[in-house]
Design a protein around this motif. Structure first.
Motif, mmCIF file in Angstrom:
data_model
loop_
_atom_site.group_PDB
_atom_site.id
_atom_site.type_symbol
_atom_site.label_atom_id
_atom_site.label_comp_id
_atom_site.label_asym_id
_atom_site.label_seq_id
_atom_site.Cartn_x
_atom_site.Cartn_y
_atom_site.Cartn_z
ATOM 1 N N VAL A 1 0.811 -1.216 0.000
ATOM 2 C CA VAL A 1 0.000 0.000 0.000
ATOM 3 C C VAL A 1 0.846 1.269 0.000
ATOM 4 C CG1 VAL A 1 -2.032 -1.095 1.022
ATOM 5 C CG2 VAL A 1 -0.282 -0.151 2.516
ATOM 6 N N GLU A 2 2.020 1.216 0.578
ATOM 7 C CA GLU A 2 2.891 2.390 0.535
ATOM 8 C C GLU A 2 3.338 2.672 -0.895
ATOM 9 O OE1 GLU A 2 7.104 4.052 2.446
ATOM 10 O OE2 GLU A 2 6.065 2.378 3.395
ATOM 11 N N LEU A 3 3.699 1.625 -1.617
ATOM 12 C CA LEU A 3 4.110 1.785 -3.010
ATOM 13 C C LEU A 3 2.944 2.261 -3.864
ATOM 14 C CD1 LEU A 3 6.127 1.437 -5.326
ATOM 15 C CD2 LEU A 3 5.481 -0.990 -5.416
ATOM 16 N N ALA A 4 1.744 1.697 -3.644
ATOM 17 C CA ALA A 4 0.567 2.102 -4.425
ATOM 18 C C ALA A 4 0.240 3.576 -4.192
ATOM 19 C CB ALA A 4 -0.626 1.229 -4.064
ATOM 20 N N ASN B 1 -9.251 4.724 7.652
ATOM 21 C CA ASN B 1 -9.223 4.794 9.114
ATOM 22 C C ASN B 1 -7.831 5.174 9.612
ATOM 23 O OD1 ASN B 1 -9.415 4.352 11.870
ATOM 24 N ND2 ASN B 1 -10.754 2.592 11.640
ATOM 25 N N ASN B 2 -7.750 6.222 10.407
ATOM 26 C CA ASN B 2 -6.454 6.737 10.843
ATOM 27 C C ASN B 2 -5.678 5.747 11.696
ATOM 28 O OD1 ASN B 2 -4.562 8.933 10.808
ATOM 29 N ND2 ASN B 2 -5.061 9.296 12.955
ATOM 30 N N VAL B 3 -6.360 4.854 12.406
ATOM 31 C CA VAL B 3 -5.658 3.901 13.275
ATOM 32 C C VAL B 3 -5.233 2.652 12.508
ATOM 33 C CG1 VAL B 3 -6.873 4.697 15.326
ATOM 34 C CG2 VAL B 3 -7.784 2.751 14.046
ATOM 35 N N ASP B 4 -5.646 2.531 11.265
ATOM 36 C CA ASP B 4 -5.280 1.384 10.443
ATOM 37 C C ASP B 4 -3.813 1.514 10.037
ATOM 38 O OD1 ASP B 4 -4.959 -0.588 8.509
ATOM 39 O OD2 ASP B 4 -6.881 -0.209 7.553
ATOM 40 N N ALA B 5 -3.065 0.445 10.210
ATOM 41 C CA ALA B 5 -1.656 0.464 9.831
ATOM 42 C C ALA B 5 -1.485 0.771 8.351
ATOM 43 C CB ALA B 5 -1.011 -0.888 10.165
ATOM 44 N N ASN B 6 -2.414 0.302 7.522
ATOM 45 C CA ASN B 6 -2.335 0.584 6.087
ATOM 46 C C ASN B 6 -2.459 2.073 5.794
ATOM 47 O OD1 ASN B 6 -1.920 -2.010 5.170
ATOM 48 N ND2 ASN B 6 -4.069 -2.439 4.807
ATOM 49 N N THR B 7 -3.298 2.777 6.561
ATOM 50 C CA THR B 7 -3.447 4.221 6.371
ATOM 51 C C THR B 7 -2.126 4.934 6.636
ATOM 52 O OG1 THR B 7 -5.796 4.178 6.935
ATOM 53 C CG2 THR B 7 -4.670 6.285 7.158
ATOM 54 N N GLN B 8 -1.430 4.519 7.667
ATOM 55 C CA GLN B 8 -0.138 5.127 7.977
ATOM 56 C C GLN B 8 0.876 4.872 6.874
ATOM 57 O OE1 GLN B 8 -0.072 7.244 10.512
ATOM 58 N NE2 GLN B 8 -2.211 6.629 10.770
ATOM 59 N N LEU B 9 0.845 3.673 6.288
ATOM 60 C CA LEU B 9 1.741 3.364 5.175
ATOM 61 C C LEU B 9 1.393 4.203 3.944
ATOM 62 C CD1 LEU B 9 1.888 -0.527 5.524
ATOM 63 C CD2 LEU B 9 3.753 1.081 5.974
ATOM 64 N N ARG B 10 0.102 4.403 3.705
ATOM 65 C CA ARG B 10 -0.314 5.225 2.571
ATOM 66 C C ARG B 10 0.141 6.671 2.758
ATOM 67 N NH1 ARG B 10 -5.442 1.683 3.055
ATOM 68 N NH2 ARG B 10 -5.213 0.307 1.255
ATOM 69 N N LYS B 11 0.041 7.172 3.968
ATOM 70 C CA LYS B 11 0.543 8.521 4.241
ATOM 71 C C LYS B 11 2.026 8.615 3.921
ATOM 72 C CE LYS B 11 -2.596 9.921 8.011
ATOM 73 N NZ LYS B 11 -2.617 10.276 9.448
ATOM 74 N N ARG B 12 2.779 7.598 4.297
ATOM 75 C CA ARG B 12 4.216 7.588 4.038
ATOM 76 C C ARG B 12 4.500 7.601 2.537
ATOM 77 N NH1 ARG B 12 6.446 2.802 7.777
ATOM 78 N NH2 ARG B 12 7.806 2.582 5.952
ATOM 79 N N GLY B 13 3.701 6.836 1.774
ATOM 80 C CA GLY B 13 3.891 6.814 0.328
ATOM 81 C C GLY B 13 3.647 8.165 -0.309
ATOM 82 N N ALA C 1 -5.129 22.079 -5.883
ATOM 83 C CA ALA C 1 -4.672 21.794 -7.245
ATOM 84 C C ALA C 1 -4.812 20.311 -7.583
ATOM 85 C CB ALA C 1 -3.220 22.226 -7.412
ATOM 86 N N GLY C 2 -4.770 19.479 -6.561
ATOM 87 C CA GLY C 2 -4.855 18.043 -6.809
ATOM 88 C C GLY C 2 -5.452 17.300 -5.632
ATOM 89 N N ILE C 3 -6.107 16.190 -5.923
ATOM 90 C CA ILE C 3 -6.668 15.309 -4.887
ATOM 91 C C ILE C 3 -6.194 13.900 -5.181
ATOM 92 C CG2 ILE C 3 -8.767 14.325 -3.893
ATOM 93 C CD1 ILE C 3 -10.262 16.860 -4.700
ATOM 94 N N VAL C 4 -5.570 13.275 -4.198
ATOM 95 C CA VAL C 4 -5.204 11.868 -4.322
ATOM 96 C C VAL C 4 -5.971 11.101 -3.256
ATOM 97 C CG1 VAL C 4 -3.138 12.133 -2.863
ATOM 98 C CG2 VAL C 4 -3.334 10.183 -4.409
ATOM 99 N N SER C 5 -6.689 10.089 -3.681
ATOM 100 C CA SER C 5 -7.447 9.277 -2.736
ATOM 101 C C SER C 5 -6.839 7.882 -2.679
ATOM 102 C CB SER C 5 -8.915 9.175 -3.153
ATOM 103 O OG SER C 5 -9.617 8.342 -2.253
ATOM 104 N N THR C 6 -6.530 7.417 -1.475
ATOM 105 C CA THR C 6 -5.967 6.079 -1.308
ATOM 106 C C THR C 6 -6.949 5.171 -0.568
ATOM 107 O OG1 THR C 6 -4.810 6.792 0.705
ATOM 108 C CG2 THR C 6 -3.586 6.899 -1.366
ATOM 109 N N ALA C 7 -8.230 5.526 -0.633
ATOM 110 C CA ALA C 7 -9.291 4.681 -0.086
ATOM 111 C C ALA C 7 -10.453 4.694 -1.060
ATOM 112 C CB ALA C 7 -9.725 5.167 1.299
ATOM 113 N N TYR C 8 -11.193 3.606 -1.099
ATOM 114 C CA TYR C 8 -12.179 3.358 -2.153
ATOM 115 C C TYR C 8 -13.318 4.375 -2.188
ATOM 116 C CZ TYR C 8 -15.587 0.748 -4.952
ATOM 117 O OH TYR C 8 -16.497 0.373 -5.896
#
Length: 362
Positions: free
Chosen positions: A161-164, A188-200, A244-251
């Motif tokens: 998910v970080e790479l995506a 969800n902010n407490v989801d580990a995947n959310t933290q990885l997405r933020k890092r990406g 200027a831009g919106i990136v969504s990493t959740a469905y």
């Protein structure tokens, strides 16, 4: 049939004559010859399932969500082609780890002996995996890996998910002309995947040298489409002129952003996630710039196959707990009509990787 009770004779019939390599081999359904003949090319065994009739696979999402629907059909198709005893897809109505645990226990009591699970709680799911493993069952963490460095399942097959998220942010930055304010919509902010997405996303922003900044990161809006729609609508009303831009990493936020920007006439460049029909339509019309699709079909297909090999005792993991990227793919107007070929190719590659690199069979 559990791994503890698997007859040794079934495995012996599949052992290769050549023993110089520990890789397993596979044979495509359209490839002529027997499994033994294919195996003679090299390796320590075959990853073509000998007899899966005693394997009953349960695919269990974290809760109701459109992302998981392909698991149902892909799992059923894989189960039929492999000759498994059964493949079921079951989910709880709520995203609750205890309720998911109860469902797992119920299915185990009904004779299911191989589990592909998207854990509700990344910090607690290892306890569930350990319990299942102690009962001699094959276990895969599908769609999400446990938080931290330990995975008690046999393997994890999930989007990196970080790479995506990094790919998505890169696409958004390019569409923005390499400058301006970006909004990140996620789960969800407490989801580990959310933290990885933020890092990406942050990694991609750092590469701009400060030319692109995050105006706002909006979390906890992937519960349902209505929640996401309200959040995006409020965001555009309050700060639309600055975005200027919106990136969504959740469905759900991705669908909401594509709809809202199109309806409002905002000039914000939208990069979404997954391949909802509305998102693909927005890409074709130009309302959205791109989306990053994942590979839930591959997760269910390869996950079911590998679980069956493990549960029968025909194969074992060389590295228990191995994390494997199921793939992510940037889709733009140029490749929107043919992107699925890349996803199918990645699924075929995953099968070869498991056979050649991740499994020991014999």
């Amino acid at each position: 049939m559990s791994r503890r009770r698997t007859a040794v004779s079934a495995a012996i019939g599949l052992v290769l004559l050549a023993t110089t390599s520990s890789a397993c081999t596979i044979r495509n359904s359209d490839e002529p010859g027997t499994a033994g003949a294919a195996s003679a090319k090299g390796g320590g065994g075959t990853a073509e399932l000998a007899d899966g009739s005693g394997v009953k696979v349960a695919l269990i999402p974290g809760g109701a969500h459109p992302y998981f629907q392909p698991w149902k059909t892909a799992g059923a198709k894989a189960g039929k082609s492999l000759g498994l005893g059964d493949v079921t897809f079951d989910e709880t109505a709520e995203w609750d780890q205890q309720k998911q645990n109860n469902l797992v226990s119920t299915l185990a009591a009904r004779g299911y002996n191989a589990f592909g699970v998207f854990g509700v709680s990344p910090t607690d799911i290892n306890t569930t995996f350990t319990d299942l493993k102690s009962q001699g069952m094959a276990v895969a963490s599908l769609g999400s890996c446990p938080a931290g460095d330990t995975n008690e399942a046999d393997f994890c097959l999930s989007t990196d998910v970080e790479l995506a998220a990094y790919k998505a942010a890169q696409a958004a930055i390019e569409a923005m002309g390499g400058k301006g304010a970006l909004v990140h919509l996620t789960g969800n902010n407490v989801d580990a995947n959310t933290q990885l997405r933020k890092r990406g996303v942050q990694k991609a922003l750092r590469e701009t040298g400060g030319k692109v900044t995050v105006l706002q990161t909006v979390t906890d809006i992937d519960k349902d489409l209505q929640t996401a729609q309200k959040a995006v609508s409020d965001l555009l009303a309050a700060k639309g002129a600055d975005i200027a831009g919106i990136v969504s990493t959740a469905y759900n936020p991705a669908v909401a952003a594509a709809e809202a920007v199109q309806e409002s006439g905002s000039g914000a460049k939208v990069v979404a996630i997954d391949d909802d029909a509305k998102i693909l339509s927005s890409i074709r019309s130009g309302a959205a710039t791109a989306t990053v699709v994942q590979n839930p079909v591959g997760q269910a297909e390869i996950g079911t196959w590998a679980l069956a090999l493990l549960e029968t005792g025909q194969c074992s993991m060389k590295q228990p707990g191995k994390a494997v990227d199921s793939g992510s793919f940037v889709v733009t107007k140029e490749n929107v009509d043919g992107y699925d070929s890349a996803r199918r190719a990645r699924t075929a590659e995953l099968k070869k990787q498991f056979a050649d690199e991740f499994l020991t069979c014999g």
